[in-house]
Write an enzyme that holds these catalytic residues in place. Sequence first.
Site, PDB file in Angstrom:
ATOM      1  CG  ASN A 122      -8.915  -1.615  11.910  1.00 54.08           C
ATOM      2  OD1 ASN A 122      -8.000  -2.278  11.445  1.00 54.08           O
ATOM      3  ND2 ASN A 122      -9.378  -0.534  11.303  1.00 54.08           N
ATOM      4  CG  HIS A 130      -5.884  -2.390   8.758  1.00 53.47           C
ATOM      5  ND1 HIS A 130      -6.032  -1.069   9.137  1.00 53.47           N
ATOM      6  CD2 HIS A 130      -4.556  -2.633   8.871  1.00 53.47           C
ATOM      7  CE1 HIS A 130      -4.859  -0.568   9.447  1.00 53.47           C
ATOM      8  NE2 HIS A 130      -3.941  -1.496   9.300  1.00 53.47           N
ATOM      9  CD  GLU A 135      -8.825   0.953   7.734  1.00 53.99           C
ATOM     10  OE1 GLU A 135      -8.707  -0.038   8.482  1.00 53.99           O
ATOM     11  OE2 GLU A 135      -8.329   2.069   8.005  1.00 53.99           O
ATOM     12  CG  ASP A 138      -0.297  -0.417   2.523  1.00 61.98           C
ATOM     13  OD1 ASP A 138       0.950  -0.375   2.615  1.00 61.98           O
ATOM     14  OD2 ASP A 138      -1.012  -0.772   3.466  1.00 61.98           O
TER      15      ASP A 138
END
Length: 259
Positions: free
Chosen positions: A136, A138, A143, A67
């Site tokens: 979280n 990811h 996400e 990313d």
Amino acid sequence: MKVLICPDAARASDRVAGMIVERLARAPRTVLGLATGGTMEAVYERLIAAHRAGRVSFAGAQSFNLDEYVGLPPDHPLSYRHYMQAHLFDRVDFAASATHLPLGDAGDPGAEAARYEAAIVAAGDIGLQLLGLGANGHIGFNEPTSSLSSLTRVKTLTRQTREANARFFPDPAQVPRFAITMGIGTILRADEVVLLAMGAGKAEAAARMIEGPLSAACPASALQFHRQATIVLDEAAAARLSLRDYYEDVHPEGGPAPM
Ligand code: GLP
């Protein structure tokens, strides 16, 4: 899923670096999928040390990072391209043209994402994909609620992710709101996936990834679908696993470090 619980963070990092060294020894032309973040710094330090000791070469390999932040040019000190140059590429023997990240400052980020996905396919897909884990759940910047078959695209970051990454920025308001990230479908096409998570802050996400339901609410749970996924944890990140005794019985102390 192979779950390796190492006694501490140093041994977990050794284990992951050792898997990459071993893969490159066996297949020097491997296409590596690489990750950024605090977790990977210790892995890259070990790869640099192994390279200096003559135990690994990247000269035949290619890499694609997961990313990049939208809006940051490659030479921006907080871009993931800059991170990779500083933490690995400038310190080992990758050919300059062999390392790839999405271009954060592309005029059309959607088109850049499509170009990047096509480049991964043209390279024959990822051989070994290295992953960290967001608190979280990811992976990359996929996400919660990301499609489990998504391809490389632009994603809006959650507030939680922007807050977690604010520690790298002089001003939290500078954390970009968007990123280009490989999709979960892109990641699942890799031959082999190795995810490293360390520290108590990752314990809940690790338990949801390994033992929770397969759900877009925890993108990393998609790895339950992968045929060759290895999850490497330290004790703190393993604290919430209910089948922990089983994993430790199968691979005591995470198994031998192959380095
Ligand atoms: C970041 C990156 C992920 C990384 C994760 C964990 O936002 N996009 O690729 O794995 O979050 O980061 P850290 O290792 O700093 O906890």
